[in-house]
Motif scaffolding. Structure first.
Motif, short mmCIF file in Angstrom:
data_model
loop_
_atom_site.label_atom_id
_atom_site.label_comp_id
_atom_site.label_asym_id
_atom_site.label_seq_id
_atom_site.Cartn_x
_atom_site.Cartn_y
_atom_site.Cartn_z
N ALA A 148 114.15 22.07 11.75
CA ALA A 148 113.01 22.16 10.97
C ALA A 148 112.45 21.16 10.26
N CYS A 149 113.14 20.33 9.02
CA CYS A 149 112.70 19.40 8.45
C CYS A 149 112.63 17.72 9.16
N GLY A 150 113.13 17.88 10.39
CA GLY A 150 111.84 16.73 11.60
C GLY A 150 110.62 17.97 11.80
N ALA A 151 110.49 18.64 12.09
CA ALA A 151 109.77 19.15 13.07
C ALA A 151 108.25 19.24 11.50
N VAL A 152 108.45 19.14 10.26
CA VAL A 152 107.22 19.70 9.96
C VAL A 152 107.06 17.64 9.22
N ASP A 153 107.49 17.29 9.33
CA ASP A 153 108.26 15.41 9.27
C ASP A 153 106.68 15.54 10.13
N LEU A 159 99.73 21.87 18.14
CA LEU A 159 100.01 23.26 18.40
C LEU A 159 101.26 23.28 19.31
N THR A 160 101.46 21.66 19.79
CA THR A 160 103.00 21.93 20.63
C THR A 160 104.18 22.72 19.70
N MET A 161 103.98 22.07 18.40
CA MET A 161 105.08 22.12 17.33
C MET A 161 104.90 23.39 16.90
N VAL A 162 103.48 24.02 16.73
CA VAL A 162 103.88 25.58 15.96
C VAL A 162 104.11 26.27 17.38
N LYS A 163 104.06 26.22 18.35
CA LYS A 163 104.82 26.98 19.69
C LYS A 163 106.47 26.33 19.53
N GLU A 164 106.06 25.50 19.13
CA GLU A 164 107.60 25.15 20.37
C GLU A 164 109.24 25.45 18.81
N VAL A 165 108.79 24.98 18.01
CA VAL A 165 109.50 24.89 16.72
C VAL A 165 110.50 26.87 16.75
N VAL A 187 112.35 22.16 25.15
CA VAL A 187 111.91 22.97 24.30
C VAL A 187 112.32 20.89 23.27
N ARG A 188 113.11 21.21 23.05
CA ARG A 188 113.64 19.91 22.37
C ARG A 188 112.84 18.61 22.86
N ALA A 189 112.77 18.59 24.16
CA ALA A 189 112.35 17.66 24.76
C ALA A 189 110.36 17.33 24.65
N ASN A 190 110.18 18.51 24.33
CA ASN A 190 108.59 17.88 23.96
C ASN A 190 108.88 18.09 22.27
N ILE A 191 109.73 18.83 21.49
CA ILE A 191 109.23 18.46 20.05
C ILE A 191 110.34 16.50 20.35
N MET A 192 110.51 16.17 20.63
CA MET A 192 111.11 14.74 20.66
C MET A 192 110.30 13.55 21.57
#
Length: 389
Positions: free
Chosen positions: A189-194, A222-228, A240-245
């Motif tokens: 989650a910290c990474g996602a916020v960054d 929008l990707t982060m809002v969906k995937e996190v 999901v990890r691939a999309n976030i990365m």
């Protein structure tokens, strides 16, 4: 849209098992003697470091190891790395880890080609030459695997500062989403916020008519809002990890920021939080950004309202766009809470009495400001941090 140049030469190798080809990429991009730079712990326990070493050996690449990188990477280890590079004829720095490791590797790479103190680069001197850098990424967050940026903490005074140069962009970056599946939910989650913060720093701009990069920014958000939330529930979900990365890389290689004025004041403010409290950068940003948004929102309510509608799904109140803007900020805060992030000083472990110190450490002189969306003074920083109480 403003005039711009965009140079992003990094070669990306994305997918399962790509770390096993590390040695081939080092050789391909001219490395013959490598400083293998990493943190410790998970890269050792997971076997990743062993696989990377085996790949280097198989490619005939010599290497020296330097582990021990900490979150909010420290200058002391950078000095050690620079000395090892200079005394051992190192021509390539290979970072195996997350943003802290990559940032430390970039600082070493710059310092190894410089006769002075590498910290000069973090006080404004331009980096003009550096050793080549490659990365094997283990955390989707900082975007350092695709950028020319680096942030280091100087132990003397605990000053956290950044630098940036195209010569610091990695020659190659290996992105295997499998390497992120063991991350704890909080760290994910910290990474996602960054990642989201890197977009926000570009999104909030005074440059008009930047629709294409607005839409790029909104797509990443929008990707982060969906995937996190999905990755918090299903940490082993590769897709999901691939999309976030990949979102993390796109958010910070500046594709979403070209042609527009950028702000970066929230990052400057947060750097003092993580330097003083040694908190995760993403957690600090989760506290700072909603407070900053609230403080500067009236400067351009329509931009905040646009974000609220396009990303947070709010209905536009044409009679009162400020109401829509405020609703968007509240939905952002609710999102942060839902993924386990702090949104105030108490939840972060910060203290109200430290606010003057935090603001002063930014180092503004009388009459100076920083940031571009709304230029901020030291008093503005104190006011923002008070909103985060």
């Amino acid at each position: 849209m403003n005039n711009f140049t965009f140079y992003s030469p990094t070669y990306f190798a994305f997918g399962k098992g790509e770390e096993n080809h590390t040695g081939e990429y080092v050789k391909r991009f001219g490395g013959s003697k490598v400083l293998l730079h990493y943190g410790g712990g998970s890269v050792v326990r997971s076997g990743l470091l062993g696989r990377v070493k085996e790949s280097l050996v198989n490619a005939g690449i010599e290497y020296l190891e330097l582990g021990g990188v900490m979150p909010n990477p420290r200058s002391g280890l950078v000095y050690t790395g620079i000395e090892r590079c200079k005394s051992n004829g190192i021509d390539f720095v290979l970072a195996v880890g997350g943003g802290s490791v990559i940032d430390s590797a970039k600082a070493i790479a710059a310092g190894a080609r410089y006769d002075g103190d590498f910290w000069d680069f973090y006080e404004g001197k331009q980096v003009e030459s550096a050793l080549k850098v490659g990365t094997v990424l283990t955390i989707a967050a900082a975007g350092s695997e695709g950028s020319g940026d680096s942030v280091i903490t100087k132990e003397e005074g605990m000053l956290k500062r950044g630098t940036g140069s195209d010569v610091l962009r990695p020659m190659f970056s290996i992105l295997n989403p499998e390497l992120t599946t063991t991350l704890p939910a909080y760290q994910t989650a910290c990474g996602a916020v960054d990642i989201m913060a890197h977009v926000f720093e570009r999104y909030f701009t005074n440059t008009p008519e930047v629709e294409v990069t607005d839409r790029f920014c909104e797509a990443v958000l929008l990707t982060m809002v969906k995937e996190v939330p999905r990755v918090i529930q299903s940490p082993d979900n590769y897709e999901v990890r691939a999309n976030i990365m990949w979102a993390g890389m796109v958010a910070h290689n500046n594709l979403v920021g070209v042609g527009r004025e950028q702000d970066w004041s929230s990052h400057v403010i947060e750097h003092e939080l993580s330097a003083l409290y040694d908190c995760a950068h993403g957690a600090g940003l989760a506290v700072v950004f909603p407070a900053w948004m609230t403080y500067v929102m009236k400067h351009d309510c329509n931009r905040f309202a646009q974000l609220a509608v396009r990303v947070w799904g709010c209905s536009m109140n044409f009679a009162d766009p400020e109401a829509t803007a405020k609703e968007g900020i509240e939905r952002f805060k609710s999102f942060l809470t839902a993924i386990g992030m702090p949104i105030n000083f108490k939840e972060l472990g910060a203290m109200e009495e430290d606010i003057p110190k935090l603001a002063a450490k930014i180092g503004l002189k009388a009459g100076e400001t920083f940031g571009s969306f709304v230029p901020l003074t030291t008093q503005d920083v104190e006011n923002i941090l008070k909103l985060a109480l």
